[in-house]
Design a protein around this motif. Sequence first.
Motif: not given
Length: 198
Positions: A23, A192, A195, A198
């Motif tokens: 992430h 989210q 990005k 996710t």
Amino acid sequence: MNKNLTWHEASIGKEEYRRKNGHQSGVLWFTGLSGSGKSSIANQLNKVLFEKGIQSYLLDGDNVRHGLNSDLGFSEVDREENIRRIGEVAKLFADSGTIVLSAFISPYQKDRDLVRASIPEGDFIEIHVDCPVEECEIRDPKGLYKKARNGEIKGFTGIDAPYEKPLQPELVLDSKTYSVESCTEQVWKLLQDKKWVT
């Protein structure tokens, strides 16, 4: 800066940490009046991130003043240094692949702008936890507004010291209208959309 200091490049960088963690990393900067719900929302979000296996860490204003910034008071100069130090710590955590949740009143726009400028573009999200001072006084979870009104605390943000609302925050949370859970969901959706997760 001392001319004898040399920057040491680490063998593992931010992108490697991000790939390992799966992430994005960066700084979520929660700003708002005392009692607005900054810490509650940041704590709830940190719990959500932890449960989803996302590397995160919470930096809270009161907690940091017990250690790293225990030598600082609440004058404008000390507040500026408080935020500068926190910005540097947050940047280090973000470089380690961590999503950092910083919950600080941070009343001055120039101080928040300096932190933003010190962090790579796209890695800093300013979140204004917007709650009227009247509502914060009703909540008064630490009894600080009462003390400020009684003259026991001087230079208290929102009473006899200013709070400068963010000019262009990435997100505004109406914490008078919406619950901690609802505000947390709004931040999660933003992460989210950007990005980061996710």
